[in-house]
Design a protein around this motif. Structure first.
Motif, short mmCIF file in Angstrom:
data_model
loop_
_atom_site.label_atom_id
_atom_site.label_comp_id
_atom_site.label_asym_id
_atom_site.label_seq_id
_atom_site.Cartn_x
_atom_site.Cartn_y
_atom_site.Cartn_z
N LEU A 119 0.85 -1.04 -0.07
CA LEU A 119 -0.06 0.05 -0.08
C LEU A 119 0.94 1.11 -0.07
O LEU A 119 0.62 2.17 -0.70
CB LEU A 119 -0.73 0.08 1.27
CG LEU A 119 -1.96 1.37 1.33
CD1 LEU A 119 -2.79 1.25 0.20
CD2 LEU A 119 -2.56 0.99 2.79
N HIS A 120 1.78 1.14 0.96
CA HIS A 120 2.68 2.50 0.81
C HIS A 120 3.42 2.66 -0.59
O HIS A 120 3.58 3.61 -1.06
CB HIS A 120 4.02 2.15 1.93
CG HIS A 120 5.00 3.34 1.90
ND1 HIS A 120 4.92 4.43 2.51
CD2 HIS A 120 6.43 3.13 1.28
CE1 HIS A 120 5.65 5.13 2.07
NE2 HIS A 120 7.01 4.50 1.55
N HIS A 121 3.85 1.58 -1.29
CA HIS A 121 4.46 1.71 -2.57
C HIS A 121 3.35 2.28 -3.45
O HIS A 121 3.82 3.19 -4.32
CB HIS A 121 4.66 0.24 -3.22
CG HIS A 121 6.21 -0.30 -2.36
ND1 HIS A 121 6.26 -1.69 -2.42
CD2 HIS A 121 7.13 0.34 -1.81
CE1 HIS A 121 7.65 -2.01 -1.81
NE2 HIS A 121 7.97 -0.64 -1.44
N HIS A 122 2.29 1.95 -3.51
CA HIS A 122 1.24 2.59 -4.17
C HIS A 122 1.07 4.06 -4.02
O HIS A 122 0.86 4.75 -5.15
CB HIS A 122 -0.07 1.78 -4.22
CG HIS A 122 -0.14 0.35 -4.80
ND1 HIS A 122 0.29 -0.72 -4.30
CD2 HIS A 122 -0.49 -0.04 -5.86
CE1 HIS A 122 0.02 -1.86 -4.84
NE2 HIS A 122 -0.57 -1.36 -6.11
N GLY A 123 1.09 4.43 -2.87
CA GLY A 123 1.08 5.67 -2.47
C GLY A 123 2.50 6.49 -3.01
O GLY A 123 2.08 7.50 -3.49
#
Length: 234
Positions: free
Chosen positions: A181-185
């Motif tokens: 999720l952090h990577h997507h953000g």
């Protein structure tokens, strides 16, 4: 009143239901699928079932063998590793191009999908898991579209097996999903900032993390060669 033919609505419902059963493992790898059985289980006629199965074959969730026999696709470990290596090259390049060519509405759509992912990660129910996997798939498709490269889209379509990618997503731990999720953000931030190097490096890290989890899950913990730098290909 909807102008969509009822048969098309039924085909979409059949597709989503069968796909969900495959992703959850309710329909196991190698399990035989018949129109008669699926029609009975889903309460639908054979025509929408046939359309749904055809779509799932194209996406790699189902495979057709000799004659008319269809089964849930099997995903050999070496093929899973290859898929992540291919994604490491193509999707890193896709993110790089997206940072240069994404339109404001592409970025806005990424933010909308990210919000859905954040609301369902980590998933606490099967329904939330289904929403999360579909949102993840959509997010990556938006980046590919934003790259504005028909040739890259064609290569991704030929090389990647959607069914395999979705099934392997299920082995991720809660920590993996939080990192993802952090990577997507961060991908959104990099693309919005028009920073190709940043976007490429985040996508590369994102896929290497996924590959590491798959390698651990399959027992293949040997060193993997990182995907080659794609800057020269731009």
């Amino acid at each position: 009143m909807s102008t969509t033919p009822p048969r098309m609505n039924a085909a979409e419902a059949a597709y989503r239901t069968i796909r969900a059963k495959i992703v959850s493992g309710e329909l196991a790898e190698g399990e035989r699928l018949t129109e008669k059985r699926l029609s009975k289980d889903l309460g639908l006629s054979r025509t929408p079932i046939r359309e749904a199965v055809g779509r799932l074959i194209l996406e790699g969730f189902v495979e057709r063998q000799s004659g008319y026999t269809t089964r849930v696709a099997r995903f050999p470990e070496d093929e899973i590793a290859q898929v992540f290596e291919i994604r490491g090259v193509l999707e890193a390049y896709s993110a790089r191009r997206a940072a240069r060519h994404a339109r404001p509405d592409d970025i806005a759509e990424m933010r909308e999908v990210y919000a859905v992912m954040a609301a369902n990660s980590p998933p606490r129910s099967e329904a939330a898991y289904q929403v999360l996997t579909e949102a993840n798939e959509r997010f990556h498709k938006i980046i590919l579209r934003a790259a504005q490269s028909p040739k890259l889209t064609a290569l991704m379509t030929m090389a990647l097996d959607v069914g395999m990618v979705v099934r392997t997503y299920r082995i991720f731990t809660e920590a993996d999903l939080t990192r993802s999720l952090h990577h997507h953000g961060e991908l959104i931030d990099a693309i919005a900032a028009r920073a190709p190097d940043w976007a490429e490096s985040v996508m590369r890290a994102h896929l290497l993390a996924g590959a590491a989890r798959v390698a651990e899950h399959t027992g293949d913990i040997g060193q993997k060669t990182p995907p080659p730098d794609v800057k020269a290909a731009e």
